[in-house]
Design an enzyme around this catalytic site. Structure first.
Site, mmCIF file in Angstrom:
data_model
loop_
_atom_site.group_PDB
_atom_site.id
_atom_site.type_symbol
_atom_site.label_atom_id
_atom_site.label_comp_id
_atom_site.label_asym_id
_atom_site.label_seq_id
_atom_site.Cartn_x
_atom_site.Cartn_y
_atom_site.Cartn_z
ATOM 1 N N GLU A 246 2.299 -5.584 -0.058
ATOM 2 C CA GLU A 246 2.789 -5.116 1.163
ATOM 3 C C GLU A 246 3.834 -5.919 2.020
ATOM 4 O O GLU A 246 3.194 -7.150 2.376
ATOM 5 C CB GLU A 246 1.575 -4.420 1.867
ATOM 6 C CG GLU A 246 2.302 -3.553 3.009
ATOM 7 C CD GLU A 246 3.391 -2.399 2.331
ATOM 8 O OE1 GLU A 246 4.525 -2.623 2.038
ATOM 9 O OE2 GLU A 246 2.720 -1.155 2.041
ATOM 10 N N ASP A 322 4.506 2.598 0.330
ATOM 11 C CA ASP A 322 4.951 3.737 1.111
ATOM 12 C C ASP A 322 5.850 4.895 0.500
ATOM 13 O O ASP A 322 6.527 5.307 0.980
ATOM 14 C CB ASP A 322 5.913 2.958 2.129
ATOM 15 C CG ASP A 322 7.029 1.957 1.908
ATOM 16 O OD1 ASP A 322 7.207 2.151 0.526
ATOM 17 O OD2 ASP A 322 7.747 1.542 2.372
HETATM 18 O O1 AHR Z 1 5.927 -4.781 -0.472
HETATM 19 C C1 AHR Z 1 7.050 -4.303 -0.884
HETATM 20 C C2 AHR Z 1 7.234 -2.826 -0.403
HETATM 21 O O2 AHR Z 1 7.210 -2.632 0.790
HETATM 22 C C3 AHR Z 1 6.061 -2.053 -0.610
HETATM 23 O O3 AHR Z 1 5.806 -1.509 -1.854
HETATM 24 C C4 AHR Z 1 6.369 -0.887 0.302
HETATM 25 O O4 AHR Z 1 5.193 -0.102 0.944
HETATM 26 C C5 AHR Z 1 7.105 -1.690 1.370
HETATM 27 O O5 AHR Z 1 8.348 -1.021 1.784
#
Ligand code: AHR
Ligand code: AHR
Length: 525
Positions: A246, A322
């Site tokens: 994340e 996300d």
């Molecule tokens: O960590 C990379 C990305 O960042 C994740 O998959 C996403 O949730 C956020 O936009």
């Protein structure tokens, strides 16, 4: 809760294996046991993880059973013609997917993969990912579902289909049971198509937020595969296996570039990530042969928020936490475990994977059947009989040009096509470039191009052609599925979709029958 019979049997098998002693002994025994086809079904990846004390809590595959005793459904498809659904099961207990059942159910129409069932008995199946912080292209902001014929493969000589993730495609389960949360230890591996990737965020498989939104550093722990270098990267130009934790794709202890994480290149890629309290690792290997390399193993990233972790325990495939959905890739199988699997357990799983026999070899050459490699020779005399349909290296257009044994390797390869079941109608055909896998012949504004699938139903239609008797009486013609009066044609040495008389210059009636008639030839590449 009463366990289903196949799970009871699997648990018994795992207990018996654990009784054999140390994991090292176990791994050595399994390497032998999985080496022959007759014994391959006695152990499957989740039996090996269970024996190592780190049982699967999610097991997803459209190609094979991941427990020797599993005989439940692998995945579900839905066909476009009447929206009916069908579960696809293993051919035998613990065996390979019954792809023929999909083929007959989807004949004359198209199918999407609607469910990838969880074989672990935990109920952690994957379905269409819902709208998150980012919207997908499907109704309601959901993500697209994968076209069921777009990732054909053979496993142990059996035909099967993987999950083809074009940008916009995604699967998720935000209501899981048994998946690691907080700083709890877990492991995961997946088999991907190592040639199908992009730099969009984020082709992931693993643990993510239950809200489909970014809730902060350390709220994910998923395998990432692709060549995004926005957050992290490894050596070379990629693609890399990284961990999506994340707000960052991590390739080692630090944020950014970690040269210890190699670019990977195999057609079938085994990718593994595991994580526990202040400890995690990335491992990768060729899913057709050899072992797993350890690309990173050590402490948690030094950026704030990743130690301890804040895992939430949902499962994603093909997207970011996300619901970022700009990524592309192909998934064949993967699992998540409870507990931090030992390297020896993972090595034994890799031995099982290489013994399973993933292959993308052409089934034949020069035939108009899915899996065959062909070249398409023009028939118009006298101009063009030594010309073949090929993509143009200068742009994405498709043209004809003379190809002979004296042509350059590039020219020959550009004139090679892999016949695929039609993306919009599995009884028709789609042509994939032989040297640019993942890019397909399609029309756009009635000209022909080589393009990557954008995941839309328009693309599937624009890339689907039905073979008919040649319009000149020679060879074959290829009728557009969405413009049935129009056929693949060359005109002024350029590829078009043309009617016999029409408003575009390339609809000219003169030579139309010859220009739309093609010989299927042995491939130049
Ligand atoms: O960590 C990379 C990305 O960042 C994740 O998959 C996403 O949730 C956020 O936009
Ligand atoms: O090639 C004809 C049409 O042009 C295609 O269906 C569409 O993608 C584009 O608008």
């Amino acid at each position: 809760m009463t366990k289903p019979p196949w799970l009871r049997r699997a648990t018994r098998a795992a207990r018996a294996l654990l009784a054999t002693g140390t994991t090292a002994v176990l791994a050595a025994g399994l390497l032998t046991a999985t080496a022959t086809t007759s014994q391959a079904a006695t152990q499957a990846p989740c039996d090996i993880y269970a024996a190592g004390g780190t049982p699967c809590v999610a097991a997803h595959s459209t190609t094979r059973a991941l427990y020797a005793a599993y005989n439940g459904p692998l995945y579900q498809v839905r066909r476009a013609s009447d929206s009916a659904t069908k579960d696809i099961n293993p051919l035998t207990t613990g065996g390979y997917a019954n792809a023929a059942a999909q083929d007959s159910f989807c004949a004359g129409t198209s199918c999407l993969i609607t469910v990838i069932y969880d074989q672990s008995g935990k109920g952690n199946s994957l379905t269409q990912a819902p709208k998150g912080a980012f919207s997908g292209p499907a109704a309601g902001g959901n993500d697209n579902l994968a076209n069921a014929v777009e990732a054909p493969v053979t496993v142990g000589g059996h035909q099967a289909y993987g999950v083809y993730v074009a940008p916009g495609t995604g699967y998720r389960n935000n209501h899981t049971s048994g998946i690691a949360t907080g700083d709890q230890p877990e492991g995961m591996y997946a088999i991907f198509d190592g040639t199908h990737f992009n730099g969009g965020c984020c082709f992931d498989y693993g643990n993510a937020e239950t809200s489909s939104t970014d809730t902060g550093n350390g709220h994910m722990e998923a395998i990432y595969f692709g060549n995004s270098n926005f957050w992290g990267s490894g050596s070379g130009n990629g693609p890399w296996v990284m961990a999506d934790l994340e707000n960052g794709l991590f390739s080692g202890a630090g944020t950014g570039n970690n040269p210890g994480d190699p670019s990977v290149a195999s057609r079938f890629l085994t990718a593994a990530v595991k994580g526990g309290p202040n400890q995690w690792a990335i491992r990768s290997g060729n899913a057709q042969s050899g072992g797993l390399a350890t690309d990173y193993s050590g402490v948690r990233p030094n950026a704030s928020g990743y130690n301890p972790m804040h895992k939430e325990g949902s499962i994603i495939l093909g997207i970011g936490g996300d619901n970022s959905n700009a990524s592309a890739g192909t998934f064949y199988e993967g699992v998540m475990t409870s507990g931090y699997p030992s390297d020896a357990t993972e090595n034994a799983v890799q031995a099982n994977i290489t013994a399973a026999g993933y292959s993308s070899a052409a089934t034949s050459t020069g035939a108009l059947t899915p899996g065959s490699r062909i070249s398409l020779q023009a028939t118009t005399a006298p101009c063009c009989t030594s010309h073949y349909l090929r993509h143009d290296d200068a742009d994405s257009k498709v043209v004809i040009s003379p190809i002979s044994s004296a042509s350059s390797a590039t020219d020959k390869a550009d004139a090679g096509w892999i016949v695929r079941a039609g993306l919009a109608n599995s009884s028709c055909l789609t042509f994939e470039s032989a040297n640019q896998p993942g890019r397909f012949l399609r029309h756009y504004a009635f000209q022909l191009y080589l393009d990557a699938d954008d995941g839309g139903s328009n693309f599937a239609q624009d890339a689907t052609f039905c073979a008919t008797t040649g319009n000149s009486g020679t060879g074959r013609s290829f009728q557009s599925v969405n413009y049935p009066a129009k056929y693949l044609r060359h005109y002024n040495y350029t590829g078009y979709l043309a009617a016999d008389g029409g408003s575009n210059s390339w609809d000219a009636t003169a030579s139309w029958a010859q220009d739309t008639s093609w010989l299927t030839a042995a491939p130049w590449s």
